[in-house]
Design a protein around this motif. Structure first.
Motif, PDB file in Angstrom:
ATOM      1  N   TYR A 177      -1.058 -64.597  71.525  1.00 26.07           N
ATOM      2  CA  TYR A 177      -1.894 -63.448  71.581  1.00 26.07           C
ATOM      3  C   TYR A 177      -3.146 -63.494  70.590  1.00 26.07           C
ATOM      4  CZ  TYR A 177       1.369 -60.552  73.886  1.00 26.07           C
ATOM      5  OH  TYR A 177       2.493 -59.731  74.900  1.00 26.07           O
ATOM      6  N   LEU A 234      -2.980 -60.788  75.466  1.00 27.92           N
ATOM      7  CA  LEU A 234      -2.253 -62.050  75.638  1.00 27.92           C
ATOM      8  C   LEU A 234      -3.165 -63.017  76.268  1.00 27.92           C
ATOM      9  CD1 LEU A 234       0.715 -63.298  76.438  1.00 27.92           C
ATOM     10  CD2 LEU A 234       0.396 -62.404  78.777  1.00 27.92           C
ATOM     11  N   GLY A 248      10.748 -59.768  79.803  1.00 27.60           N
ATOM     12  CA  GLY A 248      11.152 -58.441  80.147  1.00 27.60           C
ATOM     13  C   GLY A 248      11.084 -57.504  79.067  1.00 27.60           C
ATOM     14  N   SER A 249      12.040 -56.713  79.075  1.00 24.12           N
ATOM     15  CA  SER A 249      11.948 -55.770  77.823  1.00 24.12           C
ATOM     16  C   SER A 249      12.700 -56.362  76.482  1.00 24.12           C
ATOM     17  CB  SER A 249      12.811 -54.613  78.231  1.00 24.12           C
ATOM     18  OG  SER A 249      14.066 -54.935  78.639  1.00 24.12           O
ATOM     19  N   LEU A 302       9.503 -58.506  71.529  1.00 20.22           N
ATOM     20  CA  LEU A 302       8.833 -59.741  70.940  1.00 20.22           C
ATOM     21  C   LEU A 302       8.616 -59.687  69.347  1.00 20.22           C
ATOM     22  CD1 LEU A 302       7.538 -59.574  73.744  1.00 20.22           C
ATOM     23  CD2 LEU A 302       5.350 -59.885  72.894  1.00 20.22           C
ATOM     24  N   TYR A 314       8.207 -50.036  81.018  1.00 23.90           N
ATOM     25  CA  TYR A 314       8.600 -50.314  79.484  1.00 23.90           C
ATOM     26  C   TYR A 314       7.680 -49.853  78.619  1.00 23.90           C
ATOM     27  CZ  TYR A 314      10.729 -52.816  75.577  1.00 23.90           C
ATOM     28  OH  TYR A 314      11.170 -53.131  74.255  1.00 23.90           O
ATOM     29  N   ARG A 339      12.083 -46.256  78.170  1.00 25.73           N
ATOM     30  CA  ARG A 339      12.021 -46.531  79.563  1.00 25.73           C
ATOM     31  C   ARG A 339      11.759 -45.110  80.130  1.00 25.73           C
ATOM     32  NH1 ARG A 339      12.465 -51.249  81.543  1.00 25.73           N
ATOM     33  NH2 ARG A 339      13.442 -53.016  80.392  1.00 25.73           N
ATOM     34  N   SER A 370       4.514 -52.355  79.711  1.00 29.55           N
ATOM     35  CA  SER A 370       4.651 -53.651  80.302  1.00 29.55           C
ATOM     36  C   SER A 370       5.259 -53.370  81.773  1.00 29.55           C
ATOM     37  CB  SER A 370       5.624 -54.541  79.788  1.00 29.55           C
ATOM     38  OG  SER A 370       7.121 -53.990  79.951  1.00 29.55           O
ATOM     39  N   LEU A 382       2.730 -57.580  78.977  1.00 32.17           N
ATOM     40  CA  LEU A 382       2.817 -56.504  77.904  1.00 32.17           C
ATOM     41  C   LEU A 382       1.197 -56.072  77.474  1.00 32.17           C
ATOM     42  CD1 LEU A 382       4.408 -54.719  75.933  1.00 32.17           C
ATOM     43  CD2 LEU A 382       4.477 -56.518  74.505  1.00 32.17           C
TER      44      LEU A 382
END
Lengths: 114, 115
Positions: free
Chosen positions: A35, A45, A99-100, A103, B32, B51, B93, B103
């Protein structure tokens, strides 16, 4: 667990020079991100790797920026040649999966281009 | 359409007070919504996430409120402490393509909690 390691912490270069940043993600994390965070803004990003393959580099200025993740572990981001507007903090992050999955960010490399 | 708009840019709150940071989005594909906390010289760290199938999530003094119809979500910090002084980023995201969740971060809110 050890966090995301980045080096160097600071770098000052003149415009048109080249620079490289290194990142070692958390062990076992398949996904790695670079980033760019310009002062006063949120992280943006540049590139995302899944193992050693690129899954998203749509926002990477490919005429001057390049990145690689050999062997699916650590990664390097290079800028050549640098411009004044590249002055920013370059953050590396990793996640277990995409995904979720949260990070985990390193502390970044602060680049100043003069 | 992929932007996340965050406000206010900066916030000063008395110790013990409630800090409220708001975010709005346009892209209904977002699924998300995490909040990250960043201290000077450090990378952002995940604070709490939600969510869109729930309207509220609470973890300790931190609560996310989510309004799907208004496409807005907010972070509430109860009993704010000087140690909460940091920059807070909302993010969102969505599934972009195979293996890629994009994201997007807001511009951040610098919170200062004064004793």
């Amino acid at each position: 667990e050890a966090g995301v390691a980045q080096s160097p912490r600071y770098k000052i270069i003149e415009k048109r020079q080249s620079v490289a940043f290194w990142c070692n993600p958390i062990s076992g994390h398949a996904t790695l991100y670079w980033y760019q965070q310009i002062l006063g803004q949120g992280p943006k990003l540049l590139i995302q790797f899944q193992n050693n393959g690129v899954v998203d580099d749509s926002q990477l200025p490919k005429d001057r920026f390049s990145a690689e993740r050999l062997k699916g572990v650590d990664s390097t981001l290079k800028i050549q040649p640098a411009k004044l507007e590249d002055s920013a903090v370059y953050l590396c992050a990793s996640s277990l999966v995409t995904g979720s999955s949260p990070l985990h960010f390193g502390n970044g490399t602060r680049l100043t281009v003069t | 359409q992929q932007q996340v708009k965050q406000s206010p840019q900066s916030l000063i709150v008395q110790k013990g007070g409630i800090s409220i940071i708001n975010c709005a989005y346009e892209n209904t594909a977002f699924d998300y919504f995490p909040w990250y906390q960043q201290f000077p010289g450090k990378g952002p760290a995940l604070l709490i996430a939600i969510r869109p199938d729930v309207s509220e999530k609470k973890e300790g003094r931190f609560t996310i409120s989510f309004n799907k119809s208004a496409k807005q979500f907010s972070l509430h910090i109860m009993d704010s402490q000087p140690g909460d002084s940091a920059t807070y980023f909302c993010a969102a995201s969505f599934f972009k393509r195979a293996g890629s969740y994009q994201l997007t971060f807001g511009k951040g809110t610098k919170l200062s909690v004064i004793p």
